[in-house]
Scaffold this active site. Structure first.
Site, PDB file in Angstrom:
ATOM      1  N   HIS A  83       0.827  -1.069   0.240  1.00 25.05           N
ATOM      2  CA  HIS A  83       0.024  -0.016   0.098  1.00 25.05           C
ATOM      3  C   HIS A  83       0.872   1.219   0.018  1.00 25.05           C
ATOM      4  O   HIS A  83       1.838   1.368   0.475  1.00 25.05           O
ATOM      5  CB  HIS A  83      -0.898   0.141   1.093  1.00 25.05           C
ATOM      6  N   ASP A  85      -0.504   4.652   0.767  1.00 23.81           N
ATOM      7  CA  ASP A  85      -0.936   5.611   1.453  1.00 23.81           C
ATOM      8  C   ASP A  85      -0.072   5.506   2.626  1.00 23.81           C
ATOM      9  O   ASP A  85       0.364   4.381   3.259  1.00 23.81           O
ATOM     10  CB  ASP A  85      -2.657   5.506   1.481  1.00 23.81           C
ATOM     11  N   ASP A 116       6.097   1.564   7.043  1.00 22.31           N
ATOM     12  CA  ASP A 116       4.769   1.460   6.838  1.00 22.31           C
ATOM     13  C   ASP A 116       4.177   2.335   5.693  1.00 22.31           C
ATOM     14  O   ASP A 116       3.597   3.523   5.975  1.00 22.31           O
ATOM     15  CB  ASP A 116       3.951   1.557   7.920  1.00 22.31           C
ATOM     16  N   GLU A 150      -5.302   1.639   2.477  1.00 23.89           N
ATOM     17  CA  GLU A 150      -4.946   0.631   3.691  1.00 23.89           C
ATOM     18  C   GLU A 150      -5.247   1.318   4.979  1.00 23.89           C
ATOM     19  O   GLU A 150      -5.699   0.560   6.095  1.00 23.89           O
ATOM     20  CB  GLU A 150      -3.661  -0.057   3.507  1.00 23.89           C
ATOM     21  N   GLU A 151      -4.952   2.428   5.032  1.00 23.13           N
ATOM     22  CA  GLU A 151      -4.907   3.175   6.426  1.00 23.13           C
ATOM     23  C   GLU A 151      -6.188   3.812   6.879  1.00 23.13           C
ATOM     24  O   GLU A 151      -6.425   4.183   7.846  1.00 23.13           O
ATOM     25  CB  GLU A 151      -3.921   4.458   6.448  1.00 23.13           C
ATOM     26  N   ASP A 174       4.069  -6.006   4.946  1.00 29.87           N
ATOM     27  CA  ASP A 174       3.625  -5.038   5.976  1.00 29.87           C
ATOM     28  C   ASP A 174       3.363  -5.506   7.221  1.00 29.87           C
ATOM     29  O   ASP A 174       2.420  -5.090   8.068  1.00 29.87           O
ATOM     30  CB  ASP A 174       2.155  -4.449   5.364  1.00 29.87           C
ATOM     31  N   HIS A 416       3.501   4.898  12.300  1.00 34.77           N
ATOM     32  CA  HIS A 416       2.310   5.709  12.655  1.00 34.77           C
ATOM     33  C   HIS A 416       2.860   6.741  13.638  1.00 34.77           C
ATOM     34  O   HIS A 416       2.274   7.507  14.440  1.00 34.77           O
ATOM     35  CB  HIS A 416       1.488   4.826  13.390  1.00 34.77           C
TER      36      HIS A 416
END
Length: 446
Positions: A83, A85, A116, A150-151, A174, A416
């Site tokens: 992903h 995003d 990520d 994805e997020e 991931d 994150h």
């Protein structure tokens, strides 16, 4: 053991990660007619252009939900689920360097997405480039699938699965090494109930976090404070309110947290018989495994069920409890929902499903898991067994797919967070593992 990775590949992948990190692909739905924002669209188109330059045949979903890149021939497909995003940067003042300008310091690469999932995406892409340059012939088609949502809500892969062919096998870079072969089902739901005439309350921010604070202000403050003292619960008091204190954890680890909403509900029981309060305090309580509702639910591959009271709204018009439930991979979701719905009805509450992600489970003795585990163990000497998780990766969107890297057991997991980073040597080791894994899965017979 041989390696396909050269110093040139290391330099190339570092440059590629820096380029993709520079695109601030945070979700802004509907911006400029795109589904998830112009920056996400830019990241997707940039990556497809990059893969075309590496010899792939590419496809861009006309609506911009996903893209993919194919290399090699064969009736079977090895999917690599990525992903592009990222989550927002957070507090910019806490970043030592700009989040969207990847920076190498003290042997680590800093930037939003380096763990990520932009960094691992590029590692896998350039691992295949190394195989091609070594003359490897693929007997399976390799398909990189690039998600963009994805997020948030995974609408990208939902659309992909509606429109595209299924892969034979695959992995998502991931998560963590050595490998995640089981991910619990993820059920998010609401229990809707009657209005609250004498009690107004709003607590909890997001489904996937155990709430660490829940506040009350109103005419029963003294009684609530006395009950909190009696129960031995931590709180902070002001002149006209009290905030019950818990311990925040990810919903997948709810049993390790302390749920402030549950504790406040228990303290409110002496002053209100509202069904939502009674359900939380009496039917659920502080056991975050859901055992008081369902009995003990667990299995050998993935462990115990996780049950999080994530949010509570009490208003003059309605009441709502928000739930995040992580269901063991061999458990029957529909049976659990029936039990929960029946119990909710006893408390004048109505069950509504908000979102559901089916579980992931690929047996340990499958060719996919056996091959990936063998590569990891041979490359590292680490005999840590494959793991299960209450978290969620794109691997669960397709059958016979697992989560494989790119963090090592010793790698600080900073996704994150402000100052997200990854040690360069860990990135390069992961690229080496991906090259060998893809070689064994698609470059020569299993």
């Amino acid at each position: 053991m041989k390696t396909f990775i050269t110093e040139s590949h290391r330099a190339e992948v570092l440059a590629a990660i820096k380029d993709i990190v520079a695109i601030p692909s945070v979700c802004h739905e509907g911006e400029n007619g795109t589904p998830f924002g112009q920056a996400i669209q830019d990241a997707l188109e940039h990556t497809l252009e990059l893969t075309r330059g590496l010899g792939y045949k590419t496809y861009l979903d006309p609506q911009g939900y996903y893209g993919y890149a194919d290399l090699g021939e064969g009736e079977e497909t090895l999917a690599i689920l990525c992903h592009l995003d990222v989550v927002p940067a957070g507090d910019l003042e806490k970043w030592v360097s700009p989040p969207f300008e990847a920076d190498v310091r003290d042997g680590k690469l800093y930037g939003r997405g380096v763990q990520d999932d932009k960094g691992p995406t590029m590692l896998a892409l350039y691992a295949v480039k190394a195989l091609v340059e070594a003359g490897v012939i693929f007997h399976k088609r390799i398909r990189f699938i690039f998600g963009t949502d994805e997020e948030t809500l995974w609408r990208c892969l939902h659309r992909y699965n509606e429109l595209e062919e299924a892969a034979t096998m695959g992995f998502a870079p991931d998560s963590s090494f050595p490998l995640t072969y089981a991910e619990k089902g993820l059920l998010q739901a609401t229990l809707r109930g009657p209005e609250a005439k004498d009690l107004s309350l709003e607590a909890g921010q997001t489904y996937n976090v155990v709430p660490a604070k829940a506040s009350y202000s109103g005419p029963w403050l003294d009684t609530v404070l006395a009950e909190l003292d009696k129960l031995g619960f931590d709180y902070e008091k002001t002149a006209d309110s009290v905030t019950v204190l818990g311990l925040a954890k990810h919903s997948k680890d709810a049993a390790e947290g302390v749920n402030a909403i549950v504790r406040l509900a228990k303290a409110l029981l002496p002053v209100t018989d509202h069904p939502a309060i009674r359900f939380i305090a009496e039917a659920v309580g502080e056991d975050a495994t859901g055992a008081s509702l369902f009995g003990l639910v667990e299995d050998q591959p993935s462990g115990k069920l996780s049950f999080n009271i994530a949010g509570l709204s009490l208003t003059e018009d309605y009441s709502e409890i928000r739930l995040d439930i992580r269901i063991p991979v061999l458990a029957d979701k529909e049976s659990l929902v029936r039990t929960l719905s029946e119990k909710a009805t006893d408390f004048q509450l109505t069950y509504e499903e908000f979102d559901y992600l089916p579980s992931l489970y690929v047996p340990l003795d499958s060719p996919l898991v056996s091959t990936l585990m063998a590569v990891y163990q041979e490359k590292t000497g680490d005999m840590t067994p494959a793991q299960s998780s209450g978290g969620a990766t794109f691997a669960r969107t397709m059958s016979n797919c697992v989560a494989f890297g790119a963090c090592f057991p010793t790698t600080p997991q900073t996704e994150h967070q402000e100052n997200e980073h990854a040690p360069l040597e860990d990135l390069y080791r992961a690229m080496d593992i991906y090259a060998e894994a893809i070689y064994r899965l698609a470059g020569n017979p299993l």
